[in-house]
Each structure stands twice: as structure tokens, then as C-alpha cells.
Scaffold this active site. Structure first.
Site, short mmCIF file in Angstrom:
data_model
loop_
_atom_site.label_atom_id
_atom_site.label_comp_id
_atom_site.label_asym_id
_atom_site.label_seq_id
_atom_site.Cartn_x
_atom_site.Cartn_y
_atom_site.Cartn_z
N GLN A 1 0.91 -1.09 -0.18
CA GLN A 1 -0.11 0.04 0.12
C GLN A 1 0.92 1.24 0.15
O GLN A 1 0.44 2.42 -0.13
CB GLN A 1 -1.00 -0.06 1.24
CG GLN A 1 -2.01 -0.90 1.27
CD GLN A 1 -2.93 -1.02 2.47
OE1 GLN A 1 -2.64 -2.11 3.32
NE2 GLN A 1 -3.38 -0.04 2.98
N PHE B 1 -5.98 -4.05 3.25
CA PHE B 1 -6.70 -3.94 4.61
C PHE B 1 -6.00 -3.29 5.59
O PHE B 1 -6.14 -3.51 6.71
CB PHE B 1 -7.33 -5.24 4.90
CG PHE B 1 -8.08 -5.71 4.11
CD1 PHE B 1 -9.34 -5.28 3.60
CD2 PHE B 1 -7.87 -7.13 3.48
CE1 PHE B 1 -10.31 -5.77 2.64
CE2 PHE B 1 -8.66 -7.41 2.51
CZ PHE B 1 -9.75 -6.90 2.12
N GLU C 1 0.29 -1.51 4.56
CA GLU C 1 0.79 -0.17 4.60
C GLU C 1 2.03 -0.05 5.13
O GLU C 1 2.84 0.84 4.52
CB GLU C 1 -0.31 0.67 5.59
CG GLU C 1 0.14 2.17 5.79
CD GLU C 1 -0.76 2.99 6.80
OE1 GLU C 1 -1.78 2.44 6.85
OE2 GLU C 1 -0.39 4.12 7.12
N ARG D 1 -5.31 7.48 16.79
CA ARG D 1 -6.88 7.22 16.39
C ARG D 1 -7.80 6.66 17.27
O ARG D 1 -8.86 6.97 17.38
CB ARG D 1 -6.77 6.56 15.13
CG ARG D 1 -8.11 6.84 14.16
CD ARG D 1 -7.98 6.40 12.62
NE ARG D 1 -7.51 7.18 11.76
CZ ARG D 1 -8.34 8.28 11.05
NH1 ARG D 1 -9.38 8.22 11.39
NH2 ARG D 1 -7.68 8.91 10.06
N ARG E 1 -7.91 -1.82 8.92
CA ARG E 1 -9.08 -0.95 8.57
C ARG E 1 -9.86 -0.44 9.93
O ARG E 1 -10.28 -1.27 10.48
CB ARG E 1 -10.17 -2.09 7.68
CG ARG E 1 -11.06 -1.20 7.04
CD ARG E 1 -11.85 -2.17 6.14
NE ARG E 1 -12.48 -1.67 4.97
CZ ARG E 1 -13.22 -2.44 3.85
NH1 ARG E 1 -13.06 -3.81 3.96
NH2 ARG E 1 -13.72 -2.07 3.05
N PHE F 1 -7.82 1.54 11.79
CA PHE F 1 -6.64 2.25 12.54
C PHE F 1 -6.75 2.51 13.68
O PHE F 1 -6.36 3.67 14.27
CB PHE F 1 -6.29 3.27 11.49
CG PHE F 1 -4.71 3.42 11.37
CD1 PHE F 1 -3.93 2.65 10.60
CD2 PHE F 1 -4.47 4.58 12.34
CE1 PHE F 1 -2.52 3.27 10.64
CE2 PHE F 1 -2.99 5.18 11.98
CZ PHE F 1 -2.08 4.27 11.31
N THR G 1 -3.87 11.60 10.43
CA THR G 1 -3.86 12.05 11.46
C THR G 1 -2.44 12.81 11.61
O THR G 1 -2.14 13.97 12.45
CB THR G 1 -4.26 11.61 12.80
OG1 THR G 1 -3.29 10.50 12.92
CG2 THR G 1 -5.72 11.15 12.77
N ALA H 1 -6.18 5.27 5.25
CA ALA H 1 -6.76 6.23 5.99
C ALA H 1 -8.14 6.69 5.34
O ALA H 1 -8.69 7.85 5.21
CB ALA H 1 -6.29 7.64 6.28
N GLU I 1 -13.13 2.77 5.16
CA GLU I 1 -12.97 2.23 6.55
C GLU I 1 -14.49 2.23 7.58
O GLU I 1 -14.70 1.74 8.30
CB GLU I 1 -11.96 2.76 7.53
CG GLU I 1 -10.47 2.40 6.93
CD GLU I 1 -9.43 3.41 7.44
OE1 GLU I 1 -9.43 4.68 7.10
OE2 GLU I 1 -8.61 2.99 8.48
N1 MTE Z 1 -11.36 -2.75 0.11
C1 MTE Z 1 -10.71 -3.83 -0.42
N2 MTE Z 1 -11.66 -4.68 -1.29
N3 MTE Z 1 -9.43 -4.09 -0.22
C2 MTE Z 1 -8.84 -3.72 0.64
O1 MTE Z 1 -7.62 -3.91 0.94
N4 MTE Z 1 -8.72 -1.71 2.34
C3 MTE Z 1 -9.48 -0.88 3.33
C4 MTE Z 1 -10.43 -0.23 2.57
N5 MTE Z 1 -11.34 -1.04 1.59
C5 MTE Z 1 -9.35 -2.62 1.44
C6 MTE Z 1 -10.63 -2.11 1.02
C7 MTE Z 1 -8.67 0.25 3.89
S1 MTE Z 1 -7.79 -0.41 5.26
C8 MTE Z 1 -8.46 1.32 3.54
S2 MTE Z 1 -7.83 2.58 4.27
C9 MTE Z 1 -9.11 1.58 2.29
O2 MTE Z 1 -9.83 0.84 1.53
C10 MTE Z 1 -8.07 2.28 1.30
O3 MTE Z 1 -8.39 2.79 0.08
P1 MTE Z 1 -9.14 4.10 -0.08
O4 MTE Z 1 -8.30 5.14 0.58
O5 MTE Z 1 -8.94 4.24 -1.74
O6 MTE Z 1 -10.37 4.26 0.35
N1 HPA Z 2 -4.62 6.30 9.23
C1 HPA Z 2 -4.35 5.37 8.43
N2 HPA Z 2 -3.10 5.00 7.96
C2 HPA Z 2 -2.23 5.87 8.83
C3 HPA Z 2 -2.73 7.09 9.42
C4 HPA Z 2 -4.09 7.35 9.73
O1 HPA Z 2 -4.59 8.20 10.39
N3 HPA Z 2 -1.50 7.88 10.04
C5 HPA Z 2 -0.44 7.07 9.54
N4 HPA Z 2 -0.76 6.13 8.70
MO1 MOS Z 3 -6.18 1.29 6.23
S1 MOS Z 3 -5.95 0.41 7.94
O1 MOS Z 3 -5.93 2.95 6.45
O2 MOS Z 3 -4.94 0.82 5.27
#
Ligand code: MTE
Ligand code: HPA
Ligand code: MOS
Length: 758
Positions: A197, A228, A232, A310, A342, A344, A440, A509, A712
Site C-alpha cells: 500500500q 486492509f 501499509e 486514532r 481497517r 486504524f 492524523t 486512512a 473504513e
Molecule cells: N477494500 C478492499 N476490497 N480491499 C482492501 O484491501 N482496504 C481498506 C479499504 N477497503 C481494502 C478495502 C482500507 S484499510 C483502507 S484504508 C481503504 O480501503 C484504502 O483505500 P481508499 O483510501 O482508496 O478508500
Molecule cells: N490512518 C491510516 N493510516 C495512517 C494514519 C491514519 O490516520 N496515519 C498514518 N498512517
Molecule cells: Mo487502512 S487501515 O488505513 O490501510
């Protein structure tokens, strides 16, 4: 939902046909070597002897690499430098990488792994956060959020209740495990294809480990088979190992973790333990909330300090509480470093306040909903971190859900059902959610995009966003199609690559689409104005008279007889630059960690879920009958994708709260280390019915196309399942005193159905 487009996920067809490429699907380059990690067999100890000679001598083994082979620094800690890539003199968790075996094929590397001999002087392992707390084992300093005057408020409250609660960890269970493939390039450069990620995190850390400048490392990401949060930070170690082997052997090296290795070695959602005290007025306003959170961080900080923050940001969930004091401790244990998952840390913080409310409701003989509803956050209320609530739609979501899903009738049907049935009981709970959108950590709230218009009018887009199934690439296609007014079929999203888009924040995030989409929008708007200028010049008119897009050039609203591709070609001939970079930084976000006050979030996402369960009181088994949600999507730009995110996140939340249970033995050995010992939700654990109604809204201007972040927030609706189960148990066993110890597995349900409270 007022969708600007209805568009299918651009990956659906290749996913269904099995044509989407993941790291392990990349055709292998000749001479590719395969690596396997040798993990610590001990949770805590001092390495007395490490003998890799038998492994090294096995036919087909090219190298066994350990800490002394690292040319740069043996350090991968992202927030705090406390995590070696390979253990040196001590080991701190089972699964900690000690060596990397590189061989001509994976089977040989695995065989060699069994030939490594390690002698460890054992030390006592700690797996529990409270135990670590007693021993003052911390990963970072404690953090406190507070508002008002907690001491005075607690004295003045009509009612004060106390309790404690536990929430468990969670496996990410991405379908594609941690994987990377690294290649040697010219002049000492290395190209790393990684399932990460955070491409820049990989690039920066690999550069430090190898003692190279960042420009010699190129990181490329096509897509992830799920992240998920688990990728990261934690894809980085394996990418660094593959790159190290490339430096040593000058051959391409592939490192794809076996599922069992992945589950043993990688960090998970943080288990939390907490103490709470909640104070209410006679009319059930929550006047005071005090809590201590003990985060089980594992053996190194990883992202734990940010996750801890968080938990505090969301410790009052969707409620306004004037007097608070919440302190959180990041405790060091002998487990793999726990990491982003997800939500966090938000879900863990919210579970505590919801537990406190459930305790108060039980003691007062009322329903939690009565207390919840009375204390919903309103516009103008201050969060304990000082930000003022705007667009607080929690009450509206509650009203819409109550009406649309006939909640009063449902509640009375449940009462009737429970009167009529002796061994089956139903329970319902309401779960409100308020989740802040933005990293954050202020500096992370930035993104870039690079947009090329080619001479045939087709468009290539690179951003810092990583596609992991959440649909961010589809959303970026929509943004670019709208900004350039062209058909989405003309647009291709390129891989996420650090040489095209640099200094990326991880896609996390929930802000991937907001940040990268806004950057793409900025790049496109500049391209549009350049194209318009070129066309206007050619037509001898003002650029404000022309528009350009799929319908070609329009002059004062009338077709000028020039197609999009012709206009592009003309502009090229006139030597107009057809490439543009956009940079976006979220305006107005600020947080001072030293005083725990600021405006950390661009906006908040709100919603309410009603969860109904039915429990078989002879067996302790249960079914989630329905989850009825009213959610503030803003103005969803892609209702299909957003609904998929709601359903997937909800299911993950239900799994976390009810069945996914991590276990370790007293030696710190992970017992739930495979799919036969770790229960992942399947179709039989899915709610019989999920309904989600969107809150009518114009959306938020800091959200991409006014479509709020979705990744999330819906996970936390799953928390309602815990309390719905609890209500069903209480209906069967009035002497059960609600306790808070998630996951509420069928075994635990059964015990509580027959427990006697003295
Ligand atoms: N959805 C799918 N299908 N697969 C994933 O790995 N990760 C989740 C969410 N939805 C995830 C998912 C998490 S932890 C985050 S932070 C967000 O997607 C990240 O993507 P976005 O910022 O584009 O929403
Ligand atoms: N959310 C998700 N990932 C992160 C954050 C947060 O606030 N800060 C650093 N990594
Ligand atoms: Mo999502 S836990 O911020 O990758």
C-alpha cells in the site's frame, strides 16, 4: 444517491476471468531466484549461535543472508527506529526474520530452511498488554486526550458506572499474501515489484537498508489482492529482503510468503484492553467519560503510535461528551508488531465507549439506544481534540434508519418473539459511527498525479493511489473522465510507480480517492485550459467561448466540427504540452500532538446501523438476521463500489466482533496460525439481509466529487453485532451481567447463556 456516473469497477471482467495480475502471476524472468525467510522459533531470547552452513551447502542454495550482510542500516522502523530487518543478538517474537535463504527454486529454499540451526537462551515472553504495562514495557510514550473538567464532572454526575473491556486482534487475511519480486538494473539500480500500500515506504526503507540513494530504487505496484492495512507498512520488510538478495546475487529474486509464514510472521489488528468510567446526569446525558486503553503493540512500534492516536480520536465515537479524559498506552509484547487494520485503532476506541454505554444501560434498566440517542453529536459541538463538528449528520441518519427500517415495530416484534420462544432469542442493537477523514499526521495528507494525453487522444493516468480491491482506480477514471469531459474508455490507469509519482503517502486512512483524485482533477483542469487556449487561438476566438471534450470542440455551445482527437493533434502540432502533474494537499488540517488539540480531519463520515441477531440458546450459535444502515456517503460518485465497501467492511467488523479469535500459548507460540484454526467469516456468517440507505446530501467539498471516503467507516457497524448478541443473551438469561470481551464466539455465548451473576 446523485451519481455523476454509474460505472462498473474497471477490474471486474479481468478479475472474473482470472486475468488480473498479482505479484505471483508475473511471468518469471530467466535466472530468477526464490527466497524463503528463516523465522525465529522463540518469542523472546538471546541468540547464542546461528549456524547456516548446512543450508548454504545444500545444492541449489545461492546464499543465506543475515544481519551482517546488510550494506546499509539494519533498520525498518517507520515511525520509531526500533525494528531490525534481521534479528542480530536477540529475538523478540516467534516469526521474527533471522535469515533469508535464496535458492534456485522455492522447494530447495524450504528444504534449506530446515537445515539452519539456531541456539537461543530463552527469556520470559509477554503476550498480554496489561502484563507489559505492569512491567513498564512501552513502545512509545502514553498519550492523553481530555476536555472539560473530568474530576469535577464525575463528582457531580447522578450516576457513575465502571467496567473493563477487551477486544481481540484480527488477521488481515488478504487473499494475496505479502509478495515482492526484485530485479537488478543498470548502474546499481533495483526495480521492486511489491504488493504494498506504500510504494514510497518500500523505496525509502530499501534505500536505507541497502545504503543507496532513493533514486536507485524504483517501486512498482500493479494491484493488491487485498491490503486492509496489513500492507501499509508490513510489505516493506519482504521487499527489502528481496532487494538485498538482488544486490548480493545480481539476479532477479522473488519472495512470496506462504500463507502459514504470513500468518506467523506478520502483525495484525491490535488487541486492546481497557478500563472505563462513565458518568451520567439524571436525564441520561453523558457528562463524563474516563478511560484507559492498553494497546497490545507487539515487539516493535510499526504504526502503533499513530493507531493509538486514532483510538483516542474516536474514543467518544458519535457522542458529545463535555468532560473527558482518555489515556492510551502502547504496550510492548513478544508478538509480531501489530499494524494498521481497517479503522486504524478507531474500532477499538469505539468498542470501549459502546461498552460503557451498554454497562450504564444495563445498570439503569434501560436500553442502550435511549442513552445513545440522547447524546448524539450536533453541529457546533467540540470533539475532545478541539475540532468543531460540522455537517454532523448522525441524528439525521438515526431518524432515517428508524423510519425506513421501522425500528420501533422491529423492536416490538423482537419482544413478542422473545416472549413466545424459550430456546431462541433475538436481540437488536444500534451502532452509530463517526469517523474522521484524513491522515492524523499532517504531512501525509498530500498526493500527486501525472496525466498524459497522447497524440491519438487517449489518456494515461498515474497517481500515488494503490488499487487493492477498493475501486480507487475506477474512481480516478471517473474523475479524469469528468474533468476532461471524455469517455472513460479513453483512459488508462497506469501502475503506481515511484519514478512517475514520487513521495507518495500510503493508500490508507480511506483517503486514497480523495487525495489522488483531487490531484488528478488539478492536473486535468490545467490540461483543459491549455487545450482550450490552443483551440481558441486556431479559431481566432476567446478561450471562454470554447469547450472541449468527447463531443469535440464546441464554440459558444455549437459543434465546431473538430473532434477531440483532432483538437489534441492540433495542440501537439502547436507544441502545447499535453502532460501535466497535479499536486493536492488537504487544506486546513492541523494537529498539535503535544497538546492533543487541532483540526486533524478534513471532514467526518457518519452513519447508523441497526443489527438484529437470533441466538440458538441450546447451542450458543447465532445468525445475524439483518443489518439496516443509514449512511452518509455525501454524494456518492459510485454507489455500486461504495455499497461493496459497506458490505465488505461490515462483514470484516462482524468477523472481528464475533468469530475471529487469536490465541497464543504461554511460550508466545501462535495457535490460530492457519485457516483451520482461525475462523474467517464465510457466506454462512453473513447477515441474512443487509440494507443500506444513503443520507440525502450534497456531499462535502473536501471529498472527491463530493463523494465521502468509504473504505473504513462501515467496518464499525459490525460492533453492533456484539451488543445485539448481548441483548439476546440477556433475554434468555436475566442474571447475565453484560461483560465486554470480544470476539463473542459461540462458545462464549453458550457460557453466558448459562452464567449466574452473584
Ligand atoms: N477494500 C478492499 N476490497 N480491499 C482492501 O484491501 N482496504 C481498506 C479499504 N477497503 C481494502 C478495502 C482500507 S484499510 C483502507 S484504508 C481503504 O480501503 C484504502 O483505500 P481508499 O483510501 O482508496 O478508500
Ligand atoms: N490512518 C491510516 N493510516 C495512517 C494514519 C491514519 O490516520 N496515519 C498514518 N498512517
Ligand atoms: Mo487502512 S487501515 O488505513 O490501510
Amino acid at each position: 444517491m446523485s451519481a455523476c456516473y454509474r460505472m462498473k469497477n474497471i477490474d471486474s471482467i479481468s478479475h472474473v476471468r482470472g486475468e488480473s495480475l498479482y505479484v505471483d502471476d508475473i511471468p518469471e524472468t530467466g535466472g530468477t531466484l526464490h527466497a524463503v525467510v528463516f523465522p525465529s522459533p522463540s518469542a523472546h531470547g538471546v541468540i547464542k549461535r546461528l549456524d547456516t552452513s548446512h543450508a548454504t551447502n545444500l545444492r541449489g542454495v545461492q546464499a543465506v543472508l543475515t544481519a551482517p550482510d546488510i550494506p546499509g542500516e539494519n533498520q525498518i522502523g517507520g515511525v520509531i527506529p526500533d525494528e531490525p530487518l534481521f534479528a542480530e543478538d536477540k529475538v523478540e517474537f516467534i516469526g521474527q526474520p533471522v535469515a533469508l535463504i535464496v535458492a534456485s527454486d522455492e522447494a530447495t529454499a524450504r528444504k534449506a530452511r530446515k537445515l539452519i540451526h539456531i541456539e537461543i537462551e530463552e527469556l520470559e515472553p509477554i503476550t498480554d498488554a496489561r502484563h507489559a504495562f505492569e512491567k513498564s514495557m512501552f513502545l512509545s510514550p502514553p498519550q492523553t486526550f481530555s476536555s472539560g473538567d473530568i474530576k469535577k464532572a464525575l463528582e457531580e454526575c447522578e450516576y457513575v458506572f465502571e467496567g473493563n473491556c477487551e477486544s481481540g486482534g484480527q488477521e488481515h487475511m488478504y487473499i494475496e499474501g505479502q509478495a515482492s519480486y526484485a530485479y537488478p538494473g543498470e548502474k546499481g539500480s533495483i526495480r521492486i515489484v511489491s504488493s504494498t500500500q506504500g510504494p514510497t515506504h518500500v523505496q525509502k526503507t530499501a534505500a536505507a537498508v541497502l545504503g543507496l540513494p532513493m533514486h536507485l530504487i524504483e517501486v512498482d505496484v500493479n494491484r493488491l489482492g487485498g491490503g486492509f492495512g496489513g500492507k501499509e507498512d508490513q510489505a516493506t520488510a519482504y521487499a527489502c529482503m528481496a532487494a538485498l538478495a538482488v544486490v548480493k546475487l545480481n539476479k532477479p529474486v522473488k519472495l512470496v510468503l506462504h500463507r502459514l509464514d504470513d500468518m506467523m510472521m506478520t502483525g495484525k489488528r491490535h488487541p486492546y484492553s481497557a478500563d472505563f468510567k462513565i458518568g451520567l446526569s439524571a436525564d441520561l446525558r453523558i457528562l463524563a467519560y474516563q478511560a484507559r486503553l492498553y494497546q497490545n503493540g507487539g515487539a516493535a512500534a510499526d504504526l502503533s503510535p499513530a493507531i493509538l492516536d486514532r483510538s483516542l480520536f474516536h474514543s467518544t465515537n458519535a457522542y458529545y461528551i463535555p468532560n473527558t479524559q482518555v489515556t492510551a498506552y502502547s504496550c510492548k509484547t513478544n508478538l509480531p508488531p501489530n499494524t494498521a487494520f481497517r479503522g486504524f485503532g478507531g474500532p477499538q476506541g469505539m468498542f470501549v465507549i459502546e461498552s460503557a454505554i451498554a454497562r450504564a444501560a444495563h445498570e439503569l434498566g434501560t436500553e442502550a439506544r435511549t442513552i445513545q440517542e440522547k447524546n448524539f453529536l450536533r453541529n457546533g459541538d467540540l470533539f475532545q481534540y478541539g475540532q468543531k463538528a460540522t455537517g454532523a449528520s448522525i441524528k439525521k441518519c438515526y431518524r432515517i434508519a428508524s423510519k425506513e427500517f421501522r425500528v420501533s415495530e422491529l423492536a416490538s416484534e423482537i419482544r413478542t418473539f422473545n416472549k413466545k420462544n424459550r430456546v431462541q432469542k433475538k436481540g437488536m442493537a444500534m451502532m452509530p459511527v463517526c469517523f474522521g477523514i484524513s491522515f492524523t499526521n499532517k504531512q501525509m495528507n498530500q498526493a500527486r498525479a501525472l496525466v498524459h494525453i497522447y497524440q491519438d487522444g487517449s489518456v494515461g493516468v498515474s497517481t500515488g493511489a494503490v488499487e487493492m480491491g477498493q475501486g480507487v482506480n475506477t474512481k480516478i477514471v471517473q474523475v479524469v473522465a469528468k474533468a476532461l469531459s471524455i469517455d472513460p474508455a479513453r483512459i488508462k490507469i497506469e501502475t503506481t510507480n515511484t519514478t512517475r509519482v514520487s513521495n507518495t503517502s500510503p493508500t490508507a486512512a480511506s483517503s486514497g480517492a480523495d487525495l489522488n483524485g483531487k490531484a488528478a482533477e488539478i492536473a486535468c483542469s490545467r490540461l483543459v485550459s491549455r487545450l482550450k487556449n490552443a483551440v481558441a487561438k486556431k479559431l481566432g476566438t476567446k478561450s471562454s467561448d470554447v469547450t472541449i471534450g468527447e463531443k469535440g470542440v464546441m464554440l459558444n455551445g455549437k459543434p465546431a466540427g473538430i473532434l477531440w482527437e483532432e483538437a489534441v493533434k492540433d495542440a501537439y502540432r502547436e507544441r502545447v504540452c499535453l502532460s501535466e502533474q497535479g499536486h493536492y494537499a488537504t487544506p486546513g488540517v492541523e494537529f498539535d500532538k503535544s497538546i492533543a488539540k487541532g483540526q486533524p480531519f478534513a471532514y467526518h463520515v457518519y452513519g447508523v446501523a441497526f443489527v438484529t441477531v437470533i441466538v440458538d440458546c441450546l447451542r450458543g450459535t447465532y445468525t445475524v438476521e439483518s443489518v439496516n444502515i443509514a449512511h452518509d456517503f455525501g454524494s456518492s460518485m459510485n454507489p455500486e463500489i461504495d455499497l461493496g465497501q459497506v458490505e465488505g467492511a461490515l462483514m470484516q467488523g462482524i468477523g472481528w466482533m464475533t468469530m475471529e479469535e487469536l490465541a497464543w500459548d504461554k511460550n508466545g507460540r501462535y495457535l490460530s496460525n492457519s485457516l483451520s484454526t482461525y475462523k474467517v467469516p464465510d457466506i454462512y456468517s453473513a447477515p441474512l439481509e443487509v440494507n443500506c440507505t444513503p443520507l440525502p446530501s450534497r456531499g462535502h467539498r473536501k471529498a472527491i466529487l463530493r463523494s465521502k471516503a468509504i473504505g473504513e467507516p462501515p467496518l464499525m457497524y459490525g460492533i453492533g453485532t456484539y451488543f445485539a448478541l448481548q441483548n439476546a443473551i440477556t433475554a434468555f438469561n436475566p442474571s447475565y451481567r453484560p461483560d465486554f470481551n470480544a470476539p463473542l464466539t459461540p462458545e462464549k455465548v453458550l457460557m453466558r447463556l448459562y452464567s449466574r451473576h452473584s
